[in-house]
Design a protein around this motif. Structure first.
Motif, PDB file in Angstrom:
ATOM      1  N   ASP A  22       0.779  -1.273  -0.115  1.00  0.00           N
ATOM      2  CA  ASP A  22       0.066   0.148   0.020  1.00  0.00           C
ATOM      3  C   ASP A  22       0.709   1.177   0.184  1.00  0.00           C
ATOM      4  O   ASP A  22       0.679   2.412  -0.522  1.00  0.00           O
ATOM      5  N   ILE A  23       1.825   1.353   0.630  1.00  0.00           N
ATOM      6  CA  ILE A  23       2.686   2.499   0.449  1.00  0.00           C
ATOM      7  C   ILE A  23       3.179   2.867  -0.789  1.00  0.00           C
ATOM      8  O   ILE A  23       3.242   3.959  -1.235  1.00  0.00           O
ATOM      9  N   ARG A  24       3.317   1.949  -1.752  1.00  0.00           N
ATOM     10  CA  ARG A  24       3.609   2.135  -2.899  1.00  0.00           C
ATOM     11  C   ARG A  24       2.347   2.602  -3.792  1.00  0.00           C
ATOM     12  O   ARG A  24       2.256   3.497  -4.623  1.00  0.00           O
ATOM     13  N   VAL A  25       1.375   2.091  -3.519  1.00  0.00           N
ATOM     14  CA  VAL A  25       0.043   2.403  -4.155  1.00  0.00           C
ATOM     15  C   VAL A  25      -0.339   3.988  -3.735  1.00  0.00           C
ATOM     16  O   VAL A  25      -0.426   4.850  -4.577  1.00  0.00           O
ATOM     17  N   GLY A  27       1.779   6.204  -2.856  1.00  0.00           N
ATOM     18  CA  GLY A  27       2.823   6.989  -3.219  1.00  0.00           C
ATOM     19  C   GLY A  27       2.527   7.423  -4.751  1.00  0.00           C
ATOM     20  O   GLY A  27       3.038   8.349  -4.955  1.00  0.00           O
ATOM     21  N   GLU A  28       1.711   6.638  -5.179  1.00  0.00           N
ATOM     22  CA  GLU A  28       1.464   7.102  -6.834  1.00  0.00           C
ATOM     23  C   GLU A  28       0.285   7.851  -6.648  1.00  0.00           C
ATOM     24  O   GLU A  28      -0.095   8.438  -7.783  1.00  0.00           O
ATOM     25  N   ASN A  29      -0.532   8.315  -5.562  1.00  0.00           N
ATOM     26  CA  ASN A  29      -1.821   9.109  -5.601  1.00  0.00           C
ATOM     27  C   ASN A  29      -1.303  10.604  -5.647  1.00  0.00           C
ATOM     28  O   ASN A  29      -0.680  11.056  -4.675  1.00  0.00           O
ATOM     29  N   PRO A  30      -1.603  11.271  -6.662  1.00  0.00           N
ATOM     30  CA  PRO A  30      -0.970  12.673  -6.561  1.00  0.00           C
ATOM     31  C   PRO A  30      -1.742  13.415  -5.460  1.00  0.00           C
ATOM     32  O   PRO A  30      -1.413  14.676  -5.205  1.00  0.00           O
ATOM     33  N   ARG A  32      -2.411  12.635  -2.424  1.00  0.00           N
ATOM     34  CA  ARG A  32      -2.263  12.113  -0.902  1.00  0.00           C
ATOM     35  C   ARG A  32      -1.736  13.175  -0.122  1.00  0.00           C
ATOM     36  O   ARG A  32      -1.253  13.994  -0.467  1.00  0.00           O
ATOM     37  N   SER A  68       0.695   9.207   3.121  1.00  0.00           N
ATOM     38  CA  SER A  68       1.884   8.764   3.361  1.00  0.00           C
ATOM     39  C   SER A  68       2.741   9.711   4.390  1.00  0.00           C
ATOM     40  O   SER A  68       2.653  10.444   4.731  1.00  0.00           O
TER      41      SER A  68
ATOM     42  N   TYR B  61       9.446   4.514  -2.476  1.00  0.00           N
ATOM     43  CA  TYR B  61       8.162   4.866  -1.847  1.00  0.00           C
ATOM     44  C   TYR B  61       8.208   5.010  -0.337  1.00  0.00           C
ATOM     45  O   TYR B  61       9.082   4.439   0.322  1.00  0.00           O
ATOM     46  N   PRO B  62       7.454   5.934   0.038  1.00  0.00           N
ATOM     47  CA  PRO B  62       6.100   6.668  -0.155  1.00  0.00           C
ATOM     48  C   PRO B  62       6.532   8.061  -0.813  1.00  0.00           C
ATOM     49  O   PRO B  62       5.911   8.460  -1.385  1.00  0.00           O
ATOM     50  N   ASN B  64       8.163   8.500  -3.263  1.00  0.00           N
ATOM     51  CA  ASN B  64       7.819   8.548  -5.014  1.00  0.00           C
ATOM     52  C   ASN B  64       8.982   9.459  -5.556  1.00  0.00           C
ATOM     53  O   ASN B  64       8.802  10.260  -6.509  1.00  0.00           O
ATOM     54  N   ARG B 107       6.038  11.118 -12.222  1.00  0.00           N
ATOM     55  CA  ARG B 107       5.210  11.644 -13.285  1.00  0.00           C
ATOM     56  C   ARG B 107       5.177  12.980 -13.757  1.00  0.00           C
ATOM     57  O   ARG B 107       4.618  13.523 -14.565  1.00  0.00           O
TER      58      ARG B 107
END
Lengths: 130, 596
Positions: A22-25, A27-30, A32, A68, B61-62, B64, B107
């Protein structure tokens, strides 16, 4: 490994193994929210490790998938360590002083979940980041 | 700490592994343990991130944060600065070539801007050797949903409604193929994964298998359920050892969980998958040749019909799909056909993975929505032509495809538009050529490939393509005539019409498309005996002009001592000795050497 016998069991395993990715998923959320814990020498000496693990545990317990926790360097207020900065997209970051386990829990319960600031613990609003 | 606070992802794709990402992974583990951080920070080997040009890649991560061109020696700095102190290490961040600014989040990197990842959704996110990682991102739920909630017919309707077309080349409707196999009567049916990726420069299938093998296994099981098959075969080339290894691990783990094998999820449905290793023959990507090869026979195609859906592997109804096609299936089941149709173009929904190669800045793997302009892929995602040179053409579709010239850069790419300009989607290779590439020579290169790879079963392909190659060799060596051009055209048409399988039928495409768009170059070769790009060496002569200042640099660098002349006097090249390597031309500080 025992066999998975139904879709529900599969979903249970998904929930259990979410902690692994989950910390990867997140981390991809802009959008967050980022909780930055001061982890320089001063922060660690004042107990930032406990702060960080409490934050992580509380996020886990509450099942928040848009928060995060990151380590950051010295924030400059060494007298007020451990420090936690809450960075919400589109808002000014808020810095909390002397964040022990109890205050860490409060940050998650009030600020992150309900948007209520902990007025007694804010040490100053930072200029917006570039 | 009850869980890891930080994940360090090290690219474990073949590209990065060959530039020491394996060592980087080991050093991370060692140094984290030396710093007593092993309980806080986890290192994970993932699949390909796609930005191979900038490898080895490490992502954290986290936060990124995306580190590029990492060396094993950088690891201790990442740990002391980033992991411990929370500061990024600026010199290994990606630097935007235009603004010269460093970029931390992936990104923000232009290469990722226009990308949309469906087939590659888990590559670079999960650990491909850990089934729990795949399950944590809803892995095997599409299979579970099909087995418990959706009828076989509805699975096929969903795939059909999504409009998904085969990603391996021809672009046949996947749902249509499934339906044919479903309708075929038989006590035994097979599901086959075509992982015989053979186009020069294309490596999307390898990356998916290396980065997300479970998505392919899950999709094959879904198809097995839908068409009524209990056995799957993955035909993969032995030249992909890492992909083979990860597939073996994935199959074993799925069997241990009971997600492959007998009575999956208590539904009564059983499905087993085995691997079949190929020896790397290009023709075995053709489905009938592939099935022959699996059966232990020569990898030769046969006439269709009967189609594999009627009589395929061991003469049983079979359905063959390509790796990338499979990887699209689980998201279609979970998110629905309408979601999939909302992406891409009307007749080609979804995304396509392209492998960018050749004279382009950002060599790598990109996944973009169908309908994107060629110009955007090359300039926005690909970062433009290497060395600031002028763009000349892009070759799509591998040896079966064609060359698309600069005038057509604004073409919106999908299966039909590529076909309408004389090329094809193929498996998605994209080789960019600049002004120094000779198009006749390029056509010759592809012909060399297909002549080498022709199985020899039918005459047009075995002999016809060899004759085509001989004519091209004649032209590039300066012996060609205008009659040869007519011959090229006629012979190409005959081969296209009469070859047995797609390999032969499409082999003349590079010739036909370069003749269509670069006719001038062909004429220059046969009429003026000139190669304007300067690639066909036998037509070139190098001469020293009077700009020469007698610096002797050319003479010193000439590998065959063909240049004579003393200091501060005009030099000259002995044409009898000159091998036309072009070293003097490139080395001369005064541009005093002329190439004619």
């Amino acid at each position: 490994m025992s066999k998975i016998k139904s879709l529900d069991e599969l979903k249970k395993i998904r929930e259990q193994s979410k902690g692994g990715t989950d910390i990867r998923v997140t981390g991809e959320n802009p959008d967050r929210v980022v909780l930055a814990v001061g982890m320089a020498t001063c922060g660690i000496a004042a107990g930032a490790r406990v702060t960080m693990s409490t934050l992580l545990d509380e996020i886990d317990k509450a099942g928040l998938d848009n928060v995060s926790v990151v380590a950051t360097g010295c924030l400059g207020f060494c007298y007020a360590e451990p420090l936690v900065e809450v960075r919400t997209p589109g808002r000014e970051p808020i810095r909390y002083a002397n964040v022990d386990a109890a205050r860490a829990k409060e940050i998650i319960d009030k600020h992150v979940k309900q948007g209520i600031l902990l007025d007694n613990a804010i040490i100053g609003k930072e200029v917006p980041r570039q | 700490m009850s869980k890891f606070r930080m994940h360090i992802l090290v690219c474990g794709g073949t590209g990065c592994m060959s530039s020491s990402s394996g060592e980087i992974f080991d050093v991370f583990e060692k140094e984290l343990s030396a710093n007593s951080l092993s309980n806080e920070v986890q290192v994970i080997k993932t699949g390909c991130f796609g930005f191979c040009e900038q490898g080895p890649i490490v992502k954290i991560y986290p936060d990124n944060v995306f580190y590029v061109q990492v060396k094993p020696a950088d690891v201790s700095r990442i740990i002391s600065e980033h992991v411990i102190k929370g500061r990024t290490v600026p010199d290994i961040l990606y630097k935007n070539p235009e603004s010269k600014e460093t970029v931390a989040e992936h990104r923000e990197i232009p290469f990722y801007h226009s990308q949309l990842r469906i087939a590659l959704r888990n590559c670079g996110l999960i650990n491909p050797e850990e089934i729990d990682d795949y399950i944590s991102v809803s892995g095997y739920e599409a299979l579970g949903k099909c087995l418990t909630e959706i009828s076989r017919e509805d699975v096929i309707s969903a795939v059909k409604a999504s409009g998904l077309r085969g990603r391996g080349g021809a672009g046949v409707s996947t749902g249509f193929k499934w339906e044919m196999a479903y309708k075929s009567q038989g006590d035994k049916k097979y599901v086959i994964c075509n992982a015989d990726e053979g186009d020069p420069g294309a490596f999307m299938d390898r990356s998916i298998l290396e980065g997300d093998p479970h998505s392919v296994l899950e999709a094959m099981a879904i198809c097995g359920y839908a068409i009524g098959a209990d056995e799957g075969v993955i035909y993969i080339r032995a030249e992909y050892p890492l992909a083979v290894e990860r597939l073996r691990i994935a199959i074993r783990q799925a069997e241990e969980y009971g997600l492959l094998g007998d009575d999956i999820l208590g539904s009564g449905f059983s499905f087993h998958i085995s691997l079949s290793l190929g020896a790397g023959a290009f023709v075995c990507g053709e489905e009938t040749a592939l099935m022959n090869s699996v059966q232990g026979m020569r990898g030769e195609p046969r006439m269709k019909p009967p189609f594999p859906a009627q009589a395929g592997l061991w003469h049983k109804p079979s359905n063959v799909n390509n790796v990338e096609t499979w990887a699209n299936i689980p998201p279609i089941i979970l998110k629905g056909a309408d979601w999939f149709k909302s992406i891409g173009t009307e007749k080609s929904p979804g995304t396509k993975v392209f492998a960018l190669a050749g004279q382009i800045n950002n060599v790598g793997l990109v996944e973009v929505p169908m309908g994107i302009k060629l110009r955007d892929i090359i300039y926005k995602v690909g970062g433009g032509v290497r060395g600031g040179k002028r763009f000349k053409a892009v070759q799509t579709g591998g040896p079966s495809g064609g060359c698309i010239p600069a005038e057509l850069l604004d073409l919106a790419i999908d299966y039909d538009s590529l076909q309408s300009v004389g090329s094809m989607m193929g498996s998605g290779g994209m080789i960019v050529m600049d002004e120094t590439d000779c198009m006749v020579n390029i056509a010759k290169y592809y012909l060399e490939f297909t002549v080498e790879e022709s199985c020899g079963k039918c005459t047009p392909c075995r002999i016809g393509n060899r004759r085509l190659l001989e004519i091209l060799e004649k032209i590039t060596s300066g012996q060609g005539t205008e009659d040869d051009l007519t011959e090229l055209k006629d012979l190409s048409a005959a081969i296209q019409d009469s070859s047995l399988c797609a390999l032969g039928q499409t082999a003349p495409n590079p010739v036909v498309s370069t003749m269509k768009y670069f006719w001038d170059e062909y004429i220059a070769h046969v009429r003026d005996k000139k190669c304007t790009a300067g690639k066909c060496t036998s037509m070139l002569t190098y001469k020293v002009t009077d700009k020469c200042i007698g610096c002797t640099i050319c003479a010193k660098n000439c590998p065959v001592n063909a240049i004579s002349g003393s200091l501060k006097s005009l030099h000259s090249i002995d044409p009898a000795k000159c091998v036309k390597c072009g070293v003097c031309f490139n080395k001369c500080p005064k541009q005093a050497i002329e190439r004619v």
